[in-house]
Design a protein around this motif. Structure first.
Motif, PDB file in Angstrom:
ATOM      1  N   GLY A 190      39.149  11.288  45.890  1.00 21.51           N
ATOM      2  CA  GLY A 190      38.313  12.484  45.909  1.00 21.51           C
ATOM      3  C   GLY A 190      38.405  13.213  44.582  1.00 21.51           C
ATOM      4  O   GLY A 190      39.440  13.190  43.916  1.00 21.51           O
ATOM      5  N   TYR A 191      37.317  13.873  44.177  1.00 22.41           N
ATOM      6  CA  TYR A 191      37.335  14.608  42.896  1.00 22.41           C
ATOM      7  C   TYR A 191      36.586  15.926  43.023  1.00 22.41           C
ATOM      8  O   TYR A 191      35.652  16.061  43.821  1.00 22.41           O
ATOM      9  N   ASN A 192      37.018  16.887  42.228  1.00 21.68           N
ATOM     10  CA  ASN A 192      36.365  18.181  42.183  1.00 21.68           C
ATOM     11  C   ASN A 192      35.137  18.077  41.282  1.00 21.68           C
ATOM     12  O   ASN A 192      35.257  17.755  40.097  1.00 21.68           O
ATOM     13  N   THR A 193      33.978  18.345  41.843  1.00 19.09           N
ATOM     14  CA  THR A 193      32.731  18.138  41.106  1.00 19.09           C
ATOM     15  C   THR A 193      32.513  19.164  39.998  1.00 19.09           C
ATOM     16  O   THR A 193      31.653  18.961  39.128  1.00 19.09           O
ATOM     17  N   ASN A 194      33.275  20.258  40.023  1.00 17.22           N
ATOM     18  CA  ASN A 194      33.186  21.238  38.939  1.00 17.22           C
ATOM     19  C   ASN A 194      34.026  20.845  37.730  1.00 17.22           C
ATOM     20  O   ASN A 194      33.801  21.346  36.625  1.00 17.22           O
ATOM     21  N   LEU A 195      34.990  19.956  37.969  1.00 20.11           N
ATOM     22  CA  LEU A 195      35.932  19.586  36.912  1.00 20.11           C
ATOM     23  C   LEU A 195      35.736  18.179  36.382  1.00 20.11           C
ATOM     24  O   LEU A 195      36.134  17.889  35.246  1.00 20.11           O
TER      25      LEU A 195
END
Length: 350
Positions: A157-162
């Protein structure tokens, strides 16, 4: 304490308890469970309805229980009484009740390592379901005392803002890029992900890979998949390496700045179901097992789990999967656990 170590200790305690206290064998008619007759299903339904109820111990998420149980109850008129806890807590309760001679539980549904540990202590009875033939390879143990109903697939999973989608790593080796230094999170109990990745790469290459990964970019070790998922969504951990596939998907649908991808082969941990040997309602338990392998499969998919039946299209269709072998993990825990603790958890150099 590591999951595999806990399971081995609990299984050992079970063996001592059952031998020391002489737990009586509960006499129940289980002939239909192993029947291969053409009329098995009709007879099993009749016997299960006569029993009228079953008790289920499970680690399935609380919010997912009723969507799974209610259609079964409505179809057959059989009451399902669930008791929910973590997998290792369920394992402990089964052991304690067997030690005390309490024949309470009929069916158990928890993750594969705990299921295999219970099997090894003689807690389950074999079932010959005609629906085993519809399941993915590697989901039906040879002993047939429990069977996989769903796969919790480890995704990233990844933070889409970062993190931009076009920058995401495409292979495990891409994680060695220095740009991921200090950005990788990992759940502390996921030794089966570690060992399966190592085995898939080849032991020597795989161990070197993790040594290089930890030494070069580091891993932010967290306890709890839900916590790790929350931290990714909050931006505290840009990429979570071991999230169950349904977690970021659910958070994404709720509007969180999170998405997921899968490095292939994606490692899967199975959850399974089995009928307890001392079950007071064995036919109802076996019918519920059949239900979980048939009508329950599309419901599991709707709940964002990965079904094990080939009759239901996987939500991860097209992604190569590797199912972690719980028997191998238990057999070789003394080998893998020290390596895991040293390389991943403590990050120690050779």
């Amino acid at each position: 304490m590591n999951l595999q170590r806990r399971l081995l200790m609990l299984a050992g305690a079970a063996a001592f308890a059952l031998s020391a206290f002489g737990v009586p064998v509960f006499a129940a008619d289980n002939a239909l469970l192993i029947s291969k007759d053409a009329g098995r299903e009709d007879k099993l339904i009749e016997a299960a309805k006569a029993e009228g109820t079953l008790t289920l111990y499970t680690s399935i998420a609380q919010n997912d229980l009723q969507p799974l149980i209610s259609p079964f109850e409505e179809k057959y008129g059989i009451k399902v009484v669930p008791w929910r806890a973590s997998g290792d807590t369920v394992l402990q309760r089964v052991i304690q009740e067997q030690k005390a001679g309490r024949n309470t539980v009929d069916s158990v549904h928890i993750s594969a390592p705990e299921m295999e540990a219970l099997h090894r202590e003689g807690m389950f009875q074999p079932v010959e379901s005609p629906y085993f033939a519809d399941l993915l390879p590697g989901t039906v143990p040879e002993h047939k005392e429990w069977v996989s109903t769903l796969l919790s697939v480890f995704v990233q999973g990844y933070n889409t803002n970062l993190v931009k989608k076009e920058e995401l790593p495409k292979t495990y080796e891409d994680l060695l890029d220095p740009k991921w230094k200090g950005k990788l999170g990992f759940e502390v109990e996921d030794i089966d992900w570690f060992t399966t990745v190592v085995e898939n790469m080849g032991e020597e290459k795989g161990l070197k890979y993790f040594r290089d990964l930890v030494a070069g970019n580091g891993l932010s070790i967290r306890k709890g998949h839900s916590l790790l998922n929350t931290l990714v969504a909050a931006g505290e951990v840009p990429i979570g390496l071991t999230l169950y596939n349904y977690m970021p998907e659910q958070a994404k649908k709720e509007g969180a700045p999170i998405d997921w991808f899968a490095l292939e082969p994606a490692i899967a941990r199975a959850n399974g179901i089995g009928v307890i040997k001392t079950a007071p309602h064995p036919n109802a338990a076996a019918l519920f097992e059949d239900y979980m392998l048939t009508e329950g499969q599309p419901i599991l998919k709707q709940l964002n789990y990965v079904p094990t039946s080939t009759k239901v299209e996987s939500p991860l269709k097209g992604i190569a999967l590797k199912i972690a072998d719980p028997a191998e993990k238990l057999d070789n825990s003394k080998k893998w656990e020290p390596l895991y603790q040293k390389i991943v958890v403590r990050g120690e150099a050779d």
